[in-house]
Design a protein around this motif. Structure first.
Motif, PDB file in Angstrom:
ATOM      1  N   GLN A  16      39.031  51.440  39.101  1.00  0.00           N
ATOM      2  CA  GLN A  16      39.348  50.024  39.314  1.00  0.00           C
ATOM      3  C   GLN A  16      38.550  49.159  38.337  1.00  0.00           C
ATOM      4  OE1 GLN A  16      41.837  48.996  41.217  1.00  0.00           O
ATOM      5  NE2 GLN A  16      41.490  46.943  40.454  1.00  0.00           N
ATOM      6  N   GLN A  17      37.244  49.479  38.231  1.00  0.00           N
ATOM      7  CA  GLN A  17      36.409  48.714  37.306  1.00  0.00           C
ATOM      8  C   GLN A  17      36.815  48.977  35.868  1.00  0.00           C
ATOM      9  OE1 GLN A  17      32.732  50.251  38.966  1.00  0.00           O
ATOM     10  NE2 GLN A  17      32.030  48.173  39.265  1.00  0.00           N
ATOM     11  N   LYS A  18      37.197  50.226  35.574  1.00  0.00           N
ATOM     12  CA  LYS A  18      37.600  50.566  34.208  1.00  0.00           C
ATOM     13  C   LYS A  18      38.835  49.778  33.793  1.00  0.00           C
ATOM     14  CE  LYS A  18      35.927  55.271  33.472  1.00  0.00           C
ATOM     15  NZ  LYS A  18      36.300  56.616  33.089  1.00  0.00           N
ATOM     16  N   VAL A  19      39.707  49.616  34.740  1.00  0.00           N
ATOM     17  CA  VAL A  19      40.998  48.999  34.416  1.00  0.00           C
ATOM     18  C   VAL A  19      40.909  47.474  34.392  1.00  0.00           C
ATOM     19  CG1 VAL A  19      43.279  48.619  35.408  1.00  0.00           C
ATOM     20  CG2 VAL A  19      42.422  50.923  35.117  1.00  0.00           C
ATOM     21  N   ASN A  20      40.013  46.906  35.202  1.00  0.00           N
ATOM     22  CA  ASN A  20      39.975  45.450  35.361  1.00  0.00           C
ATOM     23  C   ASN A  20      39.937  44.623  34.069  1.00  0.00           C
ATOM     24  OD1 ASN A  20      40.508  45.059  37.988  1.00  0.00           O
ATOM     25  ND2 ASN A  20      38.384  44.990  38.666  1.00  0.00           N
ATOM     26  N   PRO A  21      39.102  45.001  33.070  1.00  0.00           N
ATOM     27  CA  PRO A  21      39.074  44.171  31.859  1.00  0.00           C
ATOM     28  C   PRO A  21      40.457  44.026  31.220  1.00  0.00           C
ATOM     29  CG  PRO A  21      37.321  45.804  31.798  1.00  0.00           C
ATOM     30  CD  PRO A  21      38.153  46.105  33.002  1.00  0.00           C
ATOM     31  N   TYR A  22      41.275  45.080  31.312  1.00  0.00           N
ATOM     32  CA  TYR A  22      42.605  45.045  30.708  1.00  0.00           C
ATOM     33  C   TYR A  22      43.550  44.134  31.474  1.00  0.00           C
ATOM     34  CZ  TYR A  22      40.753  48.976  28.318  1.00  0.00           C
ATOM     35  OH  TYR A  22      39.947  49.759  27.546  1.00  0.00           O
ATOM     36  N   LEU A  23      43.301  44.034  32.762  1.00  0.00           N
ATOM     37  CA  LEU A  23      44.254  43.332  33.623  1.00  0.00           C
ATOM     38  C   LEU A  23      43.824  41.896  33.895  1.00  0.00           C
ATOM     39  CD1 LEU A  23      44.728  46.386  35.953  1.00  0.00           C
ATOM     40  CD2 LEU A  23      46.290  45.611  34.193  1.00  0.00           C
ATOM     41  N   ARG A  24      42.679  41.507  33.336  1.00  0.00           N
ATOM     42  CA  ARG A  24      42.131  40.166  33.555  1.00  0.00           C
ATOM     43  C   ARG A  24      43.160  39.055  33.340  1.00  0.00           C
ATOM     44  NH1 ARG A  24      38.358  38.975  36.703  1.00  0.00           N
ATOM     45  NH2 ARG A  24      39.772  37.315  37.263  1.00  0.00           N
ATOM     46  N   PRO A  25      43.931  39.070  32.224  1.00  0.00           N
ATOM     47  CA  PRO A  25      44.885  37.976  32.003  1.00  0.00           C
ATOM     48  C   PRO A  25      45.924  37.870  33.124  1.00  0.00           C
ATOM     49  CG  PRO A  25      44.617  39.253  30.003  1.00  0.00           C
ATOM     50  CD  PRO A  25      43.923  40.003  31.091  1.00  0.00           C
ATOM     51  N   LEU A  26      46.278  39.014  33.715  1.00  0.00           N
ATOM     52  CA  LEU A  26      47.249  38.983  34.811  1.00  0.00           C
ATOM     53  C   LEU A  26      46.621  38.357  36.052  1.00  0.00           C
ATOM     54  CD1 LEU A  26      48.795  42.517  34.271  1.00  0.00           C
ATOM     55  CD2 LEU A  26      49.810  40.342  33.647  1.00  0.00           C
ATOM     56  N   TYR A  27      45.362  38.723  36.333  1.00  0.00           N
ATOM     57  CA  TYR A  27      44.659  38.101  37.465  1.00  0.00           C
ATOM     58  C   TYR A  27      44.544  36.592  37.257  1.00  0.00           C
ATOM     59  CZ  TYR A  27      43.002  42.627  39.281  1.00  0.00           C
ATOM     60  OH  TYR A  27      42.925  43.882  39.815  1.00  0.00           O
ATOM     61  N   ASP A  28      44.220  36.185  36.018  1.00  0.00           N
ATOM     62  CA  ASP A  28      44.049  34.759  35.729  1.00  0.00           C
ATOM     63  C   ASP A  28      45.307  33.978  36.092  1.00  0.00           C
ATOM     64  OD1 ASP A  28      41.520  35.249  34.847  1.00  0.00           O
ATOM     65  OD2 ASP A  28      41.998  35.153  32.712  1.00  0.00           O
ATOM     66  N   ALA A  29      46.460  34.528  35.717  1.00  0.00           N
ATOM     67  CA  ALA A  29      47.723  33.851  36.018  1.00  0.00           C
ATOM     68  C   ALA A  29      47.944  33.780  37.528  1.00  0.00           C
ATOM     69  CB  ALA A  29      48.885  34.579  35.335  1.00  0.00           C
ATOM     70  N   LEU A  30      47.590  34.845  38.256  1.00  0.00           N
ATOM     71  CA  LEU A  30      47.745  34.851  39.721  1.00  0.00           C
ATOM     72  C   LEU A  30      46.858  33.789  40.371  1.00  0.00           C
ATOM     73  CD1 LEU A  30      47.727  38.626  40.744  1.00  0.00           C
ATOM     74  CD2 LEU A  30      49.689  37.094  40.647  1.00  0.00           C
ATOM     75  N   TYR A  31      45.587  33.730  39.921  1.00  0.00           N
ATOM     76  CA  TYR A  31      44.635  32.797  40.539  1.00  0.00           C
ATOM     77  C   TYR A  31      45.008  31.340  40.269  1.00  0.00           C
ATOM     78  CZ  TYR A  31      41.635  36.816  41.499  1.00  0.00           C
ATOM     79  OH  TYR A  31      41.147  38.004  41.966  1.00  0.00           O
ATOM     80  N   GLU A  32      45.698  31.106  39.176  1.00  0.00           N
ATOM     81  CA  GLU A  32      46.161  29.750  38.862  1.00  0.00           C
ATOM     82  C   GLU A  32      47.171  29.280  39.920  1.00  0.00           C
ATOM     83  OE1 GLU A  32      46.049  26.425  36.456  1.00  0.00           O
ATOM     84  OE2 GLU A  32      44.720  28.137  36.353  1.00  0.00           O
TER      85      GLU A  32
END
Length: 319
Positions: free
Chosen positions: A181-197
């Protein structure tokens, strides 16, 4: 013979919205038209040749749906309005200005900023599979995520799946610390950013815990059929042709998929073909699939980002 005209603005808020930060919008309007444009209180004073003044007034009027309600205007809005005037597309401009794609959790309206962005939004609304190809900052992922979150929250789909290949410039997953999960998170950050918006982080955490929103690397898609799901494949230029085919064939009943990427920014090994490039070649004439192309003219980040993209493009063409 010069001419001048005054436009009375309805409120201090509308004057601020039209002028922009440090009157950047007024500078851009003047650049676009050649007129002198000055704001004094709530009066906009335009002077120049007849032609310059007329064009300036038409531009300012075509942006009225924004400034009249104190909604801030960006440089991209001005360029789109100018493009609409040049190509006689006032109805298209009105449609774009009125089409609220979604709202942020702070209640701010999200709209497409350019005609091509709006075509992309319309394609997602009307096709089960949409490809969007264009440079960074054109809103490819963000607009798809806005539509996806809304569709999920309004019950059109049971799940939202966000995925991207875990290949980035110079970094292999093995070198990153921590569990998967931690390994993958940096790659998926932009997707999380859009969700949190779009939605409260607590709500997203709850939806993720229940598996209703899933953010996962592409390897997790293998062997699954995704029914009743809205799927976004981001950074698709970094898929191999086999990975791309695998993801596209996961599309199940009552599902919708959006594939985004920038074919000029591939992080794959030099001899490895990009799944996005190959898919475009194979699928561009297949019925029911939409291909949307955005360009640096659709960059909606800080105006400096647009200039950086342009500078790199011209450097790369000449080197």
């Amino acid at each position: 013979m010069g001419t001048s005209r005054t436009i009375e603005l309805p409120s201090p808020e509308s004057a601020i919205a039209l002028a922009g930060q440090q009157e950047e919008n007024l500078k851009q309007l003047a650049q676009q038209t050649g007129a002198s444009i000055v704001l004094r209180g709530q009066q906009l004073l335009i002077s120049g040749s007849d032609k310059q003044v007329e064009l300036s007034e038409r531009l300012v009027r075509s942006l009225e749906p924004y400034w009249s309600i104190g909604k801030s205007i960006t440089g991209v809005d001005i360029l789109t309005a100018r493009h609409a005037l040049d190509t006689q597309r006032p109805e298209d401009l009105q449609a774009l200005q009125q089409d609220v794609v979604g709202r942020t959790r702070r209640g701010e309206e999200i709209r497409a900023k350019t005609f091509r962005q709006r075509q992309y939004v319309q394609a997602i609304r009307t096709h089960d599979l949409t490809f969007c190809i264009g440079p960074a900052g054109t809103g490819k992922t963000f607009l798809a995520a806005v539509l996806a979150v809304q569709a999920l929250l309004s019950g059109q789909y049971e799940r939202l799946i966000l995925t991207r290949p875990a290949v980035e410039a110079g970094e292999k997953l093995g070198f990153l610390p921590g569990d998967l999960q931690q390994k993958v998170n940096p790659y998926l950050r932009p997707l999380y950013d859009a969700l949190y918006e779009m939605t409260d982080p607590e709500k997203i955490s709850g939806l993720m815990e229940r598996g209703i929103i899933e953010v996962a690397p592409i390897a997790y898609m293998r062997g699954r059929t995704l029914n009743n799901s809205f799927i976004i494949l981001d950074e698709a230029q970094n898929t191999t042709p086999a990975q791309m085919k695998m993801v596209l064939t996961r599309l199940g009943f009552r599902s919708r998929m959006v594939v985004t990427g920038d074919t000029t920014q591939t992080d794959l090994p030099p001899n490895q073909a990009s799944g996005l490039v190959v898919a475009q070649r194979i699928l561009q004439h297949v019925e029911g699939i939409a291909f949307c192309h955005l360009s640096k003219a659709d960059v909606v980040r800080h105006s400096l980002v647009q200039r950086i993209v342009t500078a790199y493009e011209s450097y790369e063409q000449h080197s």
